[in-house]
Motif scaffolding. Structure first.
Motif, short mmCIF file in Angstrom:
data_model
loop_
_atom_site.label_atom_id
_atom_site.label_comp_id
_atom_site.label_asym_id
_atom_site.label_seq_id
_atom_site.Cartn_x
_atom_site.Cartn_y
_atom_site.Cartn_z
N UNK A 1 0.84 -1.21 0.00
CA UNK A 1 0.00 0.00 0.00
C UNK A 1 0.86 1.26 0.00
N UNK A 2 0.28 2.33 -0.52
CA UNK A 2 1.02 3.59 -0.57
C UNK A 2 0.16 4.65 -1.20
N UNK A 3 0.70 5.85 -1.38
CA UNK A 3 -0.10 6.94 -1.97
C UNK A 3 -0.44 6.64 -3.42
N UNK A 4 -1.47 7.31 -3.97
CA UNK A 4 -1.84 7.05 -5.37
C UNK A 4 -0.69 7.35 -6.32
N UNK B 1 1.34 5.95 8.19
CA UNK B 1 0.09 6.02 7.46
C UNK B 1 -0.28 4.72 6.75
N UNK B 2 0.73 4.08 6.11
CA UNK B 2 0.39 2.94 5.25
C UNK B 2 0.85 1.58 5.80
N UNK B 3 1.79 1.59 6.76
CA UNK B 3 2.24 0.31 7.32
C UNK B 3 3.74 0.10 7.20
N UNK C 1 9.06 5.89 -8.36
CA UNK C 1 9.86 7.03 -8.80
C UNK C 1 9.87 6.95 -10.32
N UNK C 2 9.01 7.76 -10.98
CA UNK C 2 8.76 7.52 -12.40
C UNK C 2 8.11 6.15 -12.51
N UNK C 3 8.77 5.24 -13.26
CA UNK C 3 8.21 3.87 -13.39
C UNK C 3 8.83 2.90 -12.40
N UNK C 4 9.87 3.36 -11.71
CA UNK C 4 10.63 2.43 -10.85
C UNK C 4 9.92 2.25 -9.51
N UNK C 5 9.58 1.00 -9.13
CA UNK C 5 8.96 0.80 -7.82
C UNK C 5 9.96 1.05 -6.69
N UNK C 6 9.51 1.78 -5.67
CA UNK C 6 10.35 2.06 -4.50
C UNK C 6 9.59 1.51 -3.29
N UNK C 7 10.22 0.60 -2.56
CA UNK C 7 9.53 -0.03 -1.43
C UNK C 7 10.22 0.36 -0.13
N UNK C 8 9.46 0.96 0.79
CA UNK C 8 10.03 1.39 2.07
C UNK C 8 9.72 0.33 3.12
N UNK C 9 10.77 -0.12 3.80
CA UNK C 9 10.58 -1.16 4.81
C UNK C 9 10.99 -0.58 6.16
N UNK C 10 10.06 -0.61 7.13
CA UNK C 10 10.33 0.13 8.36
C UNK C 10 10.31 -0.68 9.65
N UNK C 11 9.84 -1.93 9.63
CA UNK C 11 9.80 -2.66 10.91
C UNK C 11 11.05 -3.53 11.05
N UNK C 12 11.41 -3.82 12.30
CA UNK C 12 12.59 -4.65 12.55
C UNK C 12 12.46 -6.00 11.86
#
Ligand code: HEM
Length: 499
Positions: free
Chosen positions: A28-31, A59-61, A68-79
């Motif tokens: 999940x993430x922003x539109x 906000x999203x988990x 970023x443009x067409x490149x998927x960027x995945x943010x990972x924040x939990x241990x």
């Protein structure tokens, strides 16, 4: 006319649909916007993206997906998710892009490369740096020499005894070459003066380069075609020029090494690698070539100089913000080491409070807040993480800062409290959520050296000086600046010898 209008509407709708659609099971993430994806949002996160990424996670988990443009960027924040990514083979690659092809010139070095070549070169580099004294006592003498040079600089700037050590000392100026000289000694058997203009220029180039590296991928990564038609929109030329200065510096060093080279008596990492290059001279399949040596040295220089310097700078900031911690550090140093000799690596096990303080500096500051991006691009297929599908071409960003500031893990995470790393008997304890050097397969290659340097420099300075806010100066804030690495904003301190 109506038919034309309908056709236009259908075209726009289809364009919108296909360009804003996300892959199945994408986190999940922003539109997503057509063409730019979430590039504008990523850009608006500015110089301290780890803070905005923390917001996105709230906000999203724990796993957030953007583009970023067409490149998927995945943010990972939990241990849990960071440990999973760090330990898995399919996530052990670094992202590739057109920009990277320019930067590492087709997969050279160790920091940005992937696959079997990375494994082999990482193993070789780590083994030989260790054999050459990396993280060992033999380097202590060099670190002590460096420390004495820092003491001399402090005396000069503060006016020494003559002026009652009254002048404020800008911390950023005195620690400049502290860590890098020890590293450079292992790589090239050399030491530079603190004031050497060439080294200072290189260090400032490294800082600029790190500042220009966007973890989510800059414009040249998002829109590679722009780099060709509108090159001024990306930093590519600037980045290449700065990297060229570093490469030339190392090439010259290799040339000098060649002139006095004796394969039976390698003096440092450069000699050791040259030996390997020569052994493989007739092997067309080899990874051991001079270009690779240049790029490994660039990577070590890039990864090792700023991080150590920033951590030491933070240690000085926290000592003036938390004077009660400094007093306890000094009390322990007085008891175990005394004041007649410098603290030694052998003292480390007997100095748990000092060690806990350094751990707390590394936790609270998290100087590499987003580590270095990972990617599953080298795996056979898209990866799966916590029920989401992570496309092969994703940049996976690990928010170490979020883990180090998670109130579910740490009591009062915003507070500087070394005691959290001690048990009730004052013994140092390991904390599984303490990951300033990352974890798993890509864990920092320079950790042993960094830890030893931090110990020797921090404990040496704390043993020798009362460190305080200069009279009449406001207490510095704990605001930071940077990008891929962070550092406190410039501040000055008063150093007074403890006698
Ligand atoms: C306080 C100092 C340091 C900190 C906090 C730090 C932190 C990190 C982090 C977070 C990573 C990324 C881990 C990942 O990708 O998951 C990393 C990678 C790396 N670091 Fe450090 N580092 C420090 C000092 C050094 C030093 C002194 C060197 C020089 C020898 C160094 C060399 C490297 C290299 C070569 C990598 C890439 C390893 C790979 O891709 O296999 N670091 N570091």
């Amino acid at each position: 006319m109506i038919i034309e209008l309908i056709l236009i509407l259908v075209t726009i709708t289809l364009f919108w649909y296909f360009n804003t659609r996300k892959p199945d099971k994408f986190p999940p993430g922003p539109p997503k916007w057509p063409i730019v994806g979430n590039r504008l949002q990523l850009k608006s996160w500015g110089a301290l993206p780890h803070l905005a990424m923390g917001e996105a996670a709230r906000r999203y988990g724990d796993v957030v997906g953007l583009f970023s443009g067409k490149i998927p960027v995945v943010l990972v924040s939990s241990l849990e998710a960071i440990k999973e990514v760090s330990s898995r083979e399919d996530f052990s690659a670094r992202p590739r892009s057109k920009l990277m092809e320019h930067i590492d010139q087709g997969s050279f070095g160790v920091l940005w490369i992937s696959g079997e070549k990375w494994k082999d070169q990482r193993r070789f580099t780590l083994r030989n740096l260790k054999d050459l004294g990396f993280g060992k006592r033999s380097l202590e003498g060099i670190a002590h020499e460096e420390l004495e040079a820092v003491f001399a600089e402090i005396e000069k700037i503060s006016g020494g005894q003559k002026e009652r050590w009254s002048h404020p000392v800008p911390v950023h100026d005195i620690l400049g070459t502290a860590g890098i000289n020890v590293l450079w000694h292992i790589i090239a058997g050399k030491r530079y003066s603190h004031t050497d203009p060439y080294l200072q220029k290189l260090m400032s180039n490294v800082k600029l380069l790190i500042k220009m590296t966007e973890p989510g991928g800059g414009p040249a990564t998002a829109f590679p075609f722009l780099t060709k038609i509108l090159p001024f929109l990306s930093n590519l030329q600037k980045i290449l020029k700065l990297r060229a200065s570093l490469q030339n510096f190392i090439k010259q060093e290799i040339k000098k090494h060649r002139e006095s080279f004796d394969g039976d008596n390698p003096r440092d990492f450069i000699d050791t690698y040259i030996n390997e290059v020569d052994k493989n001279r007739h092997n067309h399949q080899t990874w051991y070539e001079e270009k690779q040596l240049v790029m490994i040295c660039v990577d070590l220089f890039m990864a090792g100089s700023d991080t150590t310097f920033n951590s030491l700078t933070f240690s000085m900031l926290y000592m003036i913000l938390y004077p009660e911690v400094l007093s306890k550090v000094q009390e322990e140093l007085d008891k175990v080491v005394g004041r007649d000799r410098l603290p030694s690596l052998e003292d480390r096990p007997s100095l748990p409070y000092v060690e806990a303080t350094i751990n707390e500096v590394l936790r609270l500051s998290t100087v590499a807040p987003l580590a270095v991006p990972h990617s599953p691009w080298y795996a056979e297929k898209d990866a799966e993480l916590q029920g989401y599908i992570i496309p092969k071409n994703s940049r996976v960003i690990l928010n170490l800062h979020a883990v180090h500031h998670d109130p579910k893990i740490w009591v009062d995470p915003q507070n500087f409290r070394p005691e959290r790393f001690l048990d009730k008997n004052g013994k140092l304890i390991k904390h599984e959520a303490f990951i300033p050097f990352g974890a798993g397969k890509r864990q920092c290659l320079g950790e042993a050296l960094a830890r030893n340097n931090l110990f020797l420099f921090f404990s040496g300075l704390a043993q020798k000086y009362y460190i305080s806010v200069p009279e009449g100066h406001p207490t510095p804030s704990n605001e930071v600046e940077g990008g891929l690495t962070v550092v406190p904003k410039a501040f000055e301190v008063r150093f007074q010898p403890r006698g």
